[in-house]
Write a protein that holds these residues in place. Structure first.
Motif, PDB file in Angstrom:
ATOM      1  N   ALA A 155      25.692   9.676 -26.541  1.00  0.00           N
ATOM      2  CA  ALA A 155      25.100  10.463 -27.091  1.00  0.00           C
ATOM      3  C   ALA A 155      23.272  10.544 -26.677  1.00  0.00           C
ATOM      4  CB  ALA A 155      25.061  11.317 -28.685  1.00  0.00           C
ATOM      5  N   PHE A 156      22.586  11.962 -26.777  1.00  0.00           N
ATOM      6  CA  PHE A 156      20.991  11.778 -26.848  1.00  0.00           C
ATOM      7  C   PHE A 156      21.390  12.494 -28.136  1.00  0.00           C
ATOM      8  CE2 PHE A 156      20.530  12.035 -22.823  1.00  0.00           C
ATOM      9  CZ  PHE A 156      19.126  10.559 -22.292  1.00  0.00           C
ATOM     10  N   ASN A 157      19.721  11.756 -28.910  1.00  0.00           N
ATOM     11  CA  ASN A 157      19.469  12.111 -29.983  1.00  0.00           C
ATOM     12  C   ASN A 157      17.958  11.917 -30.139  1.00  0.00           C
ATOM     13  OD1 ASN A 157      21.207  12.401 -32.691  1.00  0.00           O
ATOM     14  ND2 ASN A 157      22.050  10.898 -31.539  1.00  0.00           N
ATOM     15  N   VAL A 158      17.133  12.486 -30.680  1.00  0.00           N
ATOM     16  CA  VAL A 158      15.822  13.224 -30.863  1.00  0.00           C
ATOM     17  C   VAL A 158      15.085  13.285 -32.505  1.00  0.00           C
ATOM     18  CG1 VAL A 158      13.657  14.630 -30.677  1.00  0.00           C
ATOM     19  CG2 VAL A 158      15.893  14.169 -28.766  1.00  0.00           C
ATOM     20  N   LEU A 160      12.053  12.840 -34.924  1.00  0.00           N
ATOM     21  CA  LEU A 160      10.277  13.477 -35.317  1.00  0.00           C
ATOM     22  C   LEU A 160      10.284  12.591 -37.006  1.00  0.00           C
ATOM     23  CD1 LEU A 160       7.737  14.623 -34.897  1.00  0.00           C
ATOM     24  CD2 LEU A 160       8.659  16.633 -36.668  1.00  0.00           C
ATOM     25  N   ARG A 161       8.880  12.059 -36.706  1.00  0.00           N
ATOM     26  CA  ARG A 161       8.203  10.963 -38.257  1.00  0.00           C
ATOM     27  C   ARG A 161       6.942  11.644 -38.783  1.00  0.00           C
ATOM     28  NH1 ARG A 161       3.959   7.444 -38.677  1.00  0.00           N
ATOM     29  NH2 ARG A 161       3.513   7.476 -36.093  1.00  0.00           N
ATOM     30  N   ASP A 162       7.167  11.455 -39.748  1.00  0.00           N
ATOM     31  CA  ASP A 162       5.743  12.753 -40.339  1.00  0.00           C
ATOM     32  C   ASP A 162       5.796  11.126 -41.073  1.00  0.00           C
ATOM     33  OD1 ASP A 162       3.936  13.582 -41.814  1.00  0.00           O
ATOM     34  OD2 ASP A 162       5.543  15.288 -43.316  1.00  0.00           O
ATOM     35  N   GLY A 163       4.588  10.175 -41.226  1.00  0.00           N
ATOM     36  CA  GLY A 163       4.295   9.155 -42.343  1.00  0.00           C
ATOM     37  C   GLY A 163       5.534   8.041 -41.720  1.00  0.00           C
ATOM     38  N   ASP A 164       5.984   7.688 -43.171  1.00  0.00           N
ATOM     39  CA  ASP A 164       6.857   7.036 -43.506  1.00  0.00           C
ATOM     40  C   ASP A 164       8.730   7.851 -43.317  1.00  0.00           C
ATOM     41  OD1 ASP A 164       5.396   4.306 -42.454  1.00  0.00           O
ATOM     42  OD2 ASP A 164       5.561   3.946 -44.708  1.00  0.00           O
ATOM     43  N   THR A 165       8.795   8.886 -42.732  1.00  0.00           N
ATOM     44  CA  THR A 165       9.492   9.461 -43.263  1.00  0.00           C
ATOM     45  C   THR A 165      10.121   9.981 -41.812  1.00  0.00           C
ATOM     46  OG1 THR A 165       8.901  10.321 -45.202  1.00  0.00           O
ATOM     47  CG2 THR A 165      10.525  11.648 -43.979  1.00  0.00           C
ATOM     48  N   VAL A 166      11.620  10.419 -41.319  1.00  0.00           N
ATOM     49  CA  VAL A 166      12.248   9.990 -40.333  1.00  0.00           C
ATOM     50  C   VAL A 166      12.682  11.146 -40.758  1.00  0.00           C
ATOM     51  CG1 VAL A 166      14.151   9.514 -38.585  1.00  0.00           C
ATOM     52  CG2 VAL A 166      11.657   8.321 -39.420  1.00  0.00           C
ATOM     53  N   TYR A 167      12.706  12.016 -39.558  1.00  0.00           N
ATOM     54  CA  TYR A 167      13.923  13.703 -38.775  1.00  0.00           C
ATOM     55  C   TYR A 167      14.574  13.286 -37.921  1.00  0.00           C
ATOM     56  CZ  TYR A 167      10.805  15.055 -42.974  1.00  0.00           C
ATOM     57  OH  TYR A 167      10.244  15.320 -44.913  1.00  0.00           O
ATOM     58  N   ARG A 168      15.214  13.776 -37.674  1.00  0.00           N
ATOM     59  CA  ARG A 168      16.316  14.356 -37.181  1.00  0.00           C
ATOM     60  C   ARG A 168      16.231  15.242 -36.568  1.00  0.00           C
ATOM     61  NH1 ARG A 168      23.281  14.048 -36.607  1.00  0.00           N
ATOM     62  NH2 ARG A 168      23.281  13.556 -34.150  1.00  0.00           N
ATOM     63  N   THR A 169      15.703  16.167 -35.561  1.00  0.00           N
ATOM     64  CA  THR A 169      15.857  17.819 -34.983  1.00  0.00           C
ATOM     65  C   THR A 169      16.834  18.181 -34.052  1.00  0.00           C
ATOM     66  OG1 THR A 169      14.365  16.572 -32.972  1.00  0.00           O
ATOM     67  CG2 THR A 169      13.355  16.639 -34.939  1.00  0.00           C
ATOM     68  N   TRP A 170      17.687  16.715 -32.858  1.00  0.00           N
ATOM     69  CA  TRP A 170      17.989  17.523 -31.909  1.00  0.00           C
ATOM     70  C   TRP A 170      19.505  16.500 -31.708  1.00  0.00           C
ATOM     71  CZ3 TRP A 170      18.471  17.028 -26.497  1.00  0.00           C
ATOM     72  CH2 TRP A 170      19.317  17.895 -25.785  1.00  0.00           C
ATOM     73  N   HIS A 171      20.551  16.859 -30.669  1.00  0.00           N
ATOM     74  CA  HIS A 171      21.599  15.767 -30.483  1.00  0.00           C
ATOM     75  C   HIS A 171      22.177  16.849 -29.594  1.00  0.00           C
ATOM     76  CE1 HIS A 171      25.939  14.912 -30.701  1.00  0.00           C
ATOM     77  NE2 HIS A 171      25.416  13.829 -30.575  1.00  0.00           N
ATOM     78  N   THR A 172      22.801  15.668 -28.548  1.00  0.00           N
ATOM     79  CA  THR A 172      23.454  16.778 -27.129  1.00  0.00           C
ATOM     80  C   THR A 172      24.840  15.386 -26.878  1.00  0.00           C
ATOM     81  OG1 THR A 172      23.459  17.904 -25.050  1.00  0.00           O
ATOM     82  CG2 THR A 172      22.341  16.544 -25.419  1.00  0.00           C
ATOM     83  N   GLY A 174      28.065  15.105 -24.354  1.00  0.00           N
ATOM     84  CA  GLY A 174      28.899  15.404 -22.558  1.00  0.00           C
ATOM     85  C   GLY A 174      28.179  15.913 -21.652  1.00  0.00           C
ATOM     86  N   ARG A 175      27.972  17.354 -21.073  1.00  0.00           N
ATOM     87  CA  ARG A 175      27.068  17.804 -20.375  1.00  0.00           C
ATOM     88  C   ARG A 175      25.933  18.563 -20.474  1.00  0.00           C
ATOM     89  NH1 ARG A 175      29.946  21.833 -16.224  1.00  0.00           N
ATOM     90  NH2 ARG A 175      28.095  20.485 -14.548  1.00  0.00           N
ATOM     91  N   GLY A 176      26.016  17.820 -21.619  1.00  0.00           N
ATOM     92  CA  GLY A 176      24.445  18.370 -22.072  1.00  0.00           C
ATOM     93  C   GLY A 176      23.220  17.385 -21.643  1.00  0.00           C
ATOM     94  N   VAL A 177      23.874  16.350 -21.231  1.00  0.00           N
ATOM     95  CA  VAL A 177      23.365  15.106 -21.089  1.00  0.00           C
ATOM     96  C   VAL A 177      22.418  15.487 -19.683  1.00  0.00           C
ATOM     97  CG1 VAL A 177      23.281  13.081 -20.845  1.00  0.00           C
ATOM     98  CG2 VAL A 177      24.270  13.507 -22.111  1.00  0.00           C
ATOM     99  N   GLU A 178      23.128  16.027 -18.667  1.00  0.00           N
ATOM    100  CA  GLU A 178      22.879  16.296 -17.434  1.00  0.00           C
ATOM    101  C   GLU A 178      22.010  16.722 -17.480  1.00  0.00           C
ATOM    102  OE1 GLU A 178      25.329  18.538 -15.115  1.00  0.00           O
ATOM    103  OE2 GLU A 178      27.483  17.974 -16.231  1.00  0.00           O
ATOM    104  N   GLN A 179      21.043  18.079 -18.627  1.00  0.00           N
ATOM    105  CA  GLN A 179      19.793  18.287 -18.027  1.00  0.00           C
ATOM    106  C   GLN A 179      19.281  17.240 -18.479  1.00  0.00           C
ATOM    107  OE1 GLN A 179      19.362  21.005 -18.065  1.00  0.00           O
ATOM    108  NE2 GLN A 179      21.745  21.707 -17.582  1.00  0.00           N
ATOM    109  N   LEU A 180      18.923  15.904 -18.907  1.00  0.00           N
ATOM    110  CA  LEU A 180      17.833  15.174 -18.777  1.00  0.00           C
ATOM    111  C   LEU A 180      17.539  14.232 -17.767  1.00  0.00           C
ATOM    112  CD1 LEU A 180      18.577  14.617 -22.659  1.00  0.00           C
ATOM    113  CD2 LEU A 180      17.151  15.677 -21.704  1.00  0.00           C
TER     114      LEU A 180
END
Length: 228
Positions: A155-158, A160-172, A174-180
């Motif tokens: 998988a790809f996961n993305v 975002l950090r705001d200070g010491d807090t982490v947020y998950r913003t995106w995931h793909t 399968g073939r979604g990986v091809e775009q990267l």
């Protein structure tokens, strides 16, 4: 011998190229629109996690290394301690990511996280010549929580950090990986393309079972690993 494309005069070729380019440009605009939608996605707050890197335990927030954005590739891992090779697709994919310092200009970092123990993961990276930074989630629920559990897929996961807090913003996955990755884009630009049986190709084009042309882990080690 494989079949060849028909030979035409330059005017005919140019006309058909222009027709194809119109579709290519439309696809580019659609990808721009998809990226715009991605930038508008909400996000999910992550709990605190501790992974393990080359220097020992490290908090997820510290994996950002001071950056605000983090890309993680979740590399599949065979738990068999006697396994010499790991997932060929993951190994091949990640071998293409070099010279990642350009991400500094975008306040971002890109790392690999795997379910394998860190010592085994680092030894494998060395064997196949992978220069990326690796972390282990073997003793953490992080991998499972981002859709890459033990025994699960890549998988790809993305994040975002705001200070010491982490947020998950995106995931793909399968073939979604091809775009990267650039590899499939280059191959698809060739007259014969990927040459895989599932693809729509003219009669007589060379075709083979899916994945036949992909490099496997031993191939990556031979091409990019340390010289024996």
């Amino acid at each position: 011998m494989a079949a060849l494309p028909p030979v035409v005069d330059n005017t005919t070729w140019r006309k058909q190229l222009d027709e194809l380019r119109a579709r290519e440009k439309a696809a580019t605009r659609e990808l721009d629109a998809i990226a715009a939608q991605r930038r508008r996605l909400p996000m999910v707050r992550m709990p605190e996690y501790t992974l393990v890197g080359a220097e020992g335990p490290v908090r997820l927030v510290d994996i950002f290394d001071g950056k605000s954005q983090l890309i993680v590739y979740n590399h599949m891992w065979d738990p068999d301690p006697n396994a010499q090779w790991q997932c060929g697709g993951c190994t091949s994919l990640t071998s293409s990511y070099t010279r990642l310092d350009f991400l500094d200009n975008y306040d971002a970092r890109f790392v690999i996280v795997t379910q394998g123990p860190i010592e085994a993961a680092l030894a494998y990276a060395e064997r196949v010549g992978n220069k990326m930074t690796w972390y282990s989630t073997a003793d953490s629920p992080f991998g499972a929580d981002v859709d890459a559990p033990p025994g699960g897929g890549f998988a790809f996961n993305v994040f975002l950090r705001d200070g010491d807090t982490v947020y998950r913003t995106w995931h793909t996955t399968g073939r979604g990986v091809e775009q990267l990755t650039f590899t499939f884009a280059l191959i698809d630009a060739l007259p014969y393309g990927r040459q895989e049986e599932w693809q729509d190709s003219p009669a007589g084009w060379p075709q083979q079972p899916a994945y036949s042309g992909w490099l496997d882990s031993p191939d990556i080690a031979r091409l990019y690993g340390p010289a024996e």
